[in-house]
Design a protein around this motif. Structure first.
Motif, PDB file in Angstrom:
ATOM      1  N   SER A  27       0.830  -1.203   0.000  1.00 14.30           N
ATOM      2  CA  SER A  27       0.000   0.000   0.000  1.00 14.30           C
ATOM      3  C   SER A  27       0.865   1.254   0.000  1.00 14.30           C
ATOM      4  N   VAL A  29       0.153   5.198   1.447  1.00  8.19           N
ATOM      5  CA  VAL A  29      -0.716   6.195   2.066  1.00  8.19           C
ATOM      6  C   VAL A  29       0.157   7.261   2.718  1.00  8.19           C
ATOM      7  N   ASN A  34      -3.587   5.613   8.598  1.00 13.87           N
ATOM      8  CA  ASN A  34      -4.735   5.559   7.686  1.00 13.87           C
ATOM      9  C   ASN A  34      -5.082   4.115   7.326  1.00 13.87           C
ATOM     10  N   ASP A  37      -7.762   3.267   4.777  1.00 13.62           N
ATOM     11  CA  ASP A  37      -7.370   3.468   3.376  1.00 13.62           C
ATOM     12  C   ASP A  37      -6.450   2.358   2.888  1.00 13.62           C
ATOM     13  N   GLN A  41      -6.529  -1.217  -0.511  1.00  9.77           N
ATOM     14  CA  GLN A  41      -5.349  -1.325  -1.370  1.00  9.77           C
ATOM     15  C   GLN A  41      -4.763  -2.734  -1.371  1.00  9.77           C
ATOM     16  N   TYR A  57     -11.541  -2.649   9.756  1.00  9.85           N
ATOM     17  CA  TYR A  57     -11.153  -1.870   8.581  1.00  9.85           C
ATOM     18  C   TYR A  57     -11.660  -2.485   7.275  1.00  9.85           C
TER      19      TYR A  57
END
Length: 313
Positions: A27, A29, A34, A37, A41, A57
């Motif tokens: 990922s 970010v 995060n 988010d 990914q 999450y």
């Protein structure tokens, strides 16, 4: 990198699977915080095996998307054991981080070696090979808490996961196993307080983390002697009980007293600059001889997999 080379990939951790170490492999970010988010990914970047904590999450919409992509889903130890032959697998075993190994018997969560075995069972089906990252995440957390028994128990769990990986590598004959840590935490020493050698039998009798013991204290902490006796077999002195009763963090006070009784020293509650061990087994293991900067490792692993990799690009 490995997906682009046609290989399968997997991430296994006892933290949230969106935590710093597993997340960095799949990922990008702005902040490691995060995690919401990071979760999508992992799917966007085609990680084939995702096993750990962090269920909060992964909303239902994201899990439905994963199922549409062919992922099997497991939410506990029994589910994981029943997984049929599959090329994609998600196992989310806790809302946040998974339970420490010392407290695992209070849950239905798998142990790290079981997750490692399940990951290997899926990834070995890719004829082009695979990359698997397995993290014993909570060895670090135990170091931050100066919880010697937690650190030792999660280290033992990690060792069993390494045994599982090496066993696979010996049978396969074409698998490289690399074992490393990103840093030391806590500066644990075997001995301390001017008292000589550690008394490991003290740690062997501890059956819960300091955090768990704190959760069992009543409001005025008047049951501290009983709780510590139940989970450590230690008879606290009045002075020791008083330290825990008045502590800002009762769990840390419990951990400090257990460490003092076991004669296990600590220099920090943070990360230290100590060099960490590096081990390798299998084809390409000779690349890892000697002293290396931590940024050397992905380059060397890429070389072993015949994949060119330049850090930062």
């Amino acid at each position: 990198m490995v997906e682009e080379a046609g290989k399968a990939s997997g991430l296994v951790a006892t933290s949230t699977i969106t935590h710093a170490t597993p997340a960095v492999f799949a990922s990008h970010v702005a902040s490691r915080a995060n995690e919401a988010d990071i979760a999508p990914q992992l799917l966007e970047n085609d990680v084939d095996v995702i096993l750990g904590g962090g269920k909060k999450y992964f909303p239902e919409s994201l899990l439905n998307e994963a199922k549409a992509k062919g992922y099997q889903f497991a939410s506990n130890k029994e589910d994981l054991a029943k997984v049929k032959k599959s090329n994609k697998l998600i196992g989310l075993f806790a809302e946040d981080g998974m339970a420490p190994e010392l407290d695992r018997d209070e849950t239905d969560q798998p142990i790290l070696s079981e997750m490692t075995g399940s990951a290997l069972d899926v990834l070995k089906n890719d004829k082009d090979g695979f990359f698997l990252m397995v993290e014993g995440s909570q060895i670090d957390w135990a170091g931050h808490d100066n919880d010697a028994a937690w650190a030792m128990k999660d280290s033992e769990a990690f060792e069993k996961a390494v045994e599982k990986a090496v066993e696979f590598a010996k049978k396969d004959g074409n698998t490289l196993v690399v074992v490393a840590g990103d840093h030391d935490t806590g500066g644990m020493s075997v001995g301390g307080y001017g008292k000589g050698d550690a008394k490991l039998e003290v740690l062997r009798q501890v059956t819960a983390t300091g955090d768990f013991m704190e959760s069992k204290l009543n409001a005025d902490r008047s049951n501290v002697k009983e709780i510590v006796k139940q989970y450590t077999n230690l008879d606290l002195t009045d002075a020791e009980a008083g330290r825990i009763k008045t502590a800002k963090s009762p769990s840390m006070a419990i951990n400090q007293i257990v460490s003092e009784r076991a004669i296990v020293g600590w220099s920090s509650t943070g990360h230290t600059g100590t060099d960490v061990p590096l081990y390798a087994f299998g084809p390409g293991s000779d690349l890892f001889r000697g002293l290396h900067e931590n940024t050397d490792l992905p380059v060397l692993m890429g070389e072993a997999m015949k994949i060119k990799f330049t850090p930062g690009k």
